[in-house]
Motif scaffolding. Structure first.
Motif, short mmCIF file in Angstrom:
data_model
loop_
_atom_site.label_atom_id
_atom_site.label_comp_id
_atom_site.label_asym_id
_atom_site.label_seq_id
_atom_site.Cartn_x
_atom_site.Cartn_y
_atom_site.Cartn_z
N PRO A 134 9.04 -20.06 16.60
CA PRO A 134 9.39 -18.71 17.07
C PRO A 134 9.19 -18.56 18.58
O PRO A 134 9.95 -17.86 19.24
CB PRO A 134 8.44 -17.80 16.29
CG PRO A 134 8.05 -18.58 15.10
CD PRO A 134 8.02 -20.00 15.54
N GLY A 135 8.17 -19.23 19.12
CA GLY A 135 7.93 -19.16 20.55
C GLY A 135 9.06 -19.74 21.35
O GLY A 135 9.49 -19.17 22.36
N ILE A 136 9.56 -20.90 20.94
CA ILE A 136 10.67 -21.53 21.66
C ILE A 136 11.94 -20.71 21.52
O ILE A 136 12.72 -20.57 22.47
CB ILE A 136 10.88 -22.97 21.15
CG1 ILE A 136 9.74 -23.86 21.62
CG2 ILE A 136 12.21 -23.55 21.63
CD1 ILE A 136 9.86 -25.29 21.19
N LEU A 137 12.17 -20.12 20.34
CA LEU A 137 13.33 -19.27 20.16
C LEU A 137 13.26 -18.03 21.06
O LEU A 137 14.26 -17.61 21.64
CB LEU A 137 13.46 -18.85 18.69
CG LEU A 137 13.82 -19.95 17.69
CD1 LEU A 137 13.79 -19.41 16.28
CD2 LEU A 137 15.19 -20.53 18.00
N TYR A 265 21.30 -19.44 11.51
CA TYR A 265 20.54 -20.44 12.28
C TYR A 265 19.13 -19.92 12.58
O TYR A 265 18.13 -20.67 12.47
CB TYR A 265 21.30 -20.75 13.56
CG TYR A 265 20.51 -21.41 14.66
CD1 TYR A 265 20.09 -22.73 14.55
CD2 TYR A 265 20.20 -20.71 15.83
CE1 TYR A 265 19.37 -23.32 15.58
CE2 TYR A 265 19.49 -21.30 16.85
CZ TYR A 265 19.07 -22.61 16.72
OH TYR A 265 18.37 -23.20 17.73
N LEU A 266 19.01 -18.65 12.97
CA LEU A 266 17.69 -18.08 13.23
C LEU A 266 16.83 -18.06 11.97
O LEU A 266 15.65 -18.42 12.01
CB LEU A 266 17.84 -16.65 13.77
CG LEU A 266 18.32 -16.50 15.22
CD1 LEU A 266 18.37 -15.02 15.58
CD2 LEU A 266 17.42 -17.25 16.18
N TRP A 267 17.43 -17.65 10.86
CA TRP A 267 16.68 -17.61 9.60
C TRP A 267 16.22 -19.00 9.19
O TRP A 267 15.10 -19.19 8.72
CB TRP A 267 17.53 -16.98 8.51
CG TRP A 267 16.86 -16.96 7.16
CD1 TRP A 267 17.07 -17.77 6.10
CD2 TRP A 267 15.82 -16.05 6.76
NE1 TRP A 267 16.25 -17.45 5.06
CE2 TRP A 267 15.46 -16.39 5.43
CE3 TRP A 267 15.17 -14.99 7.39
CZ2 TRP A 267 14.47 -15.71 4.74
CZ3 TRP A 267 14.19 -14.31 6.68
CH2 TRP A 267 13.87 -14.67 5.37
N PHE A 371 15.11 -29.11 22.41
CA PHE A 371 15.18 -27.70 22.04
C PHE A 371 15.71 -26.87 23.20
O PHE A 371 16.52 -25.95 23.01
CB PHE A 371 13.79 -27.19 21.63
CG PHE A 371 13.61 -27.05 20.15
CD1 PHE A 371 13.14 -28.10 19.39
CD2 PHE A 371 13.92 -25.87 19.51
CE1 PHE A 371 12.97 -27.98 18.03
CE2 PHE A 371 13.76 -25.74 18.14
CZ PHE A 371 13.28 -26.80 17.40
N HIS A 372 15.28 -27.17 24.42
CA HIS A 372 15.69 -26.39 25.58
C HIS A 372 17.09 -26.74 26.07
O HIS A 372 17.66 -26.01 26.89
CB HIS A 372 14.69 -26.57 26.73
CG HIS A 372 13.43 -25.78 26.55
ND1 HIS A 372 12.20 -26.36 26.30
CD2 HIS A 372 13.20 -24.44 26.57
CE1 HIS A 372 11.27 -25.42 26.19
NE2 HIS A 372 11.86 -24.25 26.35
#
Length: 473
Positions: A134-137, A265-267, A371-372
């Motif tokens: 969640p932090g990276i998102l 994708y978020l879920w 991820f970034h």
């Protein structure tokens, strides 16, 4: 200390009978394996303060606030802060000398780099107070604010006399290309300079490359539809006006579907596969070469992080508005629309993300770097691009996903190239150099690509009396 607490809590959970999430020591396994226990698997809570993000302080301390923001998290980010003296003149010159178009554009272009860097840094500090995924998102979303503000400003200032839709379309594709080729290439190159190769987890690369293929397919459909039928659009039963209207309807429907894909994708990241990615990134965190320095580094409090985000967003919004207002004057000087959108705008809006990802790859945190690089590309394709189409729809602007065929082909080829490099789960400096060189070739080619108003692009049907009335010739 944070690692000890995390390890002891995991051991306590195992003794209590909760399922253990075990990750193979090999990074090239496709997914971590779950050791089933008697009880059902319980996923960790999404929102809680991660001990690694604790500052040991509360409230706001101006001295520490400025000191931490200037030092940032890496040498590259700290060097970028040297550009902060450009920020006040960039704001002042817009009001004091509105006739100096080149100077306004140049100063605001430069000033956006340190302000975007502050937004990325503050987002990173805020993300450390949450679990990893969640932090990276959240960090990726805050970094995307720069792009969203630019696109919203462009679409709101677009009109018949100053058509900025081609710039927006090029900026959408350019943002994805900058992340996939330029940023990822620099990450592979920087990480490969300190070691023979870097191994990343397939759970990160496979999901990212798969989503990019889906996004590329969705963005391609309206352009392919238009190009396939543009040759027969002069018949009485199917006019150019019908083709333009149908393409715009398909673009809007596709945008809604892509938004649904982004929510899915978020879920997937936040709940279904949250524990898998969390464990993968924990292994990556333990491989950080600067882990000891990071643990003892002074950090912002929650209040200070929110304040830094507010300051950065305010500055970014102002620079974005001032920048967009000068694009027409810069294009009149001979800078092509496509070069402006595909190269110049994405490089400045993605500066903070690029610096963060390169530093992570240099420190052997290649999964964080992926991820970034992949995360912002996915968000641009599945969220930012559909959002600007829907907003344009609401504003009555002719914004759609009918991209230049040349540009959309570049995007699909870039996705295939990057997907091929990710397939073996390893990277080296050769692959990184090749990605950057391909991006440079695209930049050179884009400079010589004609502007839409010259009548040679995919977004125009051969001129007829009907279209003269439609597009205002």
């Amino acid at each position: 200390m944070a690692l000890v607490n995390r390890s002891s809590s995991r051991q306590s959970a195992i003794e209590a009978g909760e399922p253990e999430l075990a990750v193979s020591g090999r990074q090239d396994e496709s997914l971590p394996t779950h050791k089933e226990k008697n009880q059902k698997e319980k996923l960790p809570p999404i929102f809680h303060v991660d001990p690694a993000g604790e500052s040991g302080r509360s409230g706001i301390d101006p001295k520490f606030f400025l000191k931490i923001c200037v030092r940032s998290t890496c040498t590259l980010s700290m060097v970028v802060n040297i550009l902060w003296p450009f920020v006040p003149p960039a704001i002042v010159i817009h009001f004091a000398r509105p006739d100096l178009h080149v100077w306004i554009f140049a100063l605001n272009y430069i000033a956006m780099v340190p302000t975007a860097n502050l937004l990325g840094f503050a987002g990173g500090e805020l993300s450390k107070k949450l679990p990893r995924v969640p932090g990276i998102l959240l960090e990726t979303t805050l970094s995307a604010v720069v792009e969203i503000v630019l696109m919203m400003t462009l679409i709101s200032n677009s009109d018949a006399k100053n058509n900025l839709v081609p710039v927006i379309q090029a900026a959408i594709l350019g943002s994805i290309l900058a992340n996939l080729l330029f940023c990822l290439g620099l990450c592979f190159f920087a990480g490969g300079m300190r070691r023979d190769e870097q191994v990343f987890h397939a759970a990160v690369s496979e999901v990212g490359s798969g989503l990019l293929l889906v996004a590329g397919f969705g963005l391609l459909i309206p352009s392919a539809f238009y190009s396939a039928l543009s040759g027969s659009a002069n018949r009485s039963t199917f006019t150019p006006e019908d083709l333009i209207a149908s393409t715009r309807t398909i673009s809007r429907a596709t945008s809604v579907i892509l938004l649904v894909a982004f929510l899915t994708y978020l879920w997937f990241n936040l709940r279904k596969n949250h524990s898998i990615f969390d464990e993968v990134l924990e292994l990556d965190e333990s491989a950080d070469k600067d882990r000891t320095k990071e643990l003892i580094r002074c950090k912002l409090t929650l209040t200070e992080a929110l304040l830094a985000v507010a300051i950065a967003i305010t500055c970014v919004c102002m620079h974005a508005v001032f920048l967009v207002l000068e694009i027409r004057h810069i294009v009149e000087l001979g800078v092509p629309d496509n070069f402006m959108g595909l190269i110049l705008v994405p490089l400045v809006e993605k500066a903070a993300e690029h610096l963060t990802a390169i530093d992570e790859a240099w420190d052997n945190q290649i999964n964080f770097a992926l991820f970034h690089c992949l995360g912002p590309s996915i968000q641009t394709a599945l969220f930012n691009a559909p959002l600007v189409v829907i907003v344009g729809w609401g504003l009555g602007k002719d914004m759609d996903l009918n991209f230049e065929i040349f540009m959309i082909v570049l995007l699909v080829l870039a996705i295939l190239v990057v997907g091929n490099f990710l397939r073996d789960g390893k990277s080296n400096y050769l692959e990184g150099a090749l990605c950057v060189l391909v991006y440079i070739i695209i930049a050179v080619t884009t400079w010589y690509y004609p502007n839409p108003e010259e009548g040679t692009t995919n977004t125009q049907v051969p001129i007829s009396e009907v279209q003269r009335r439609v597009v205002g010739y």
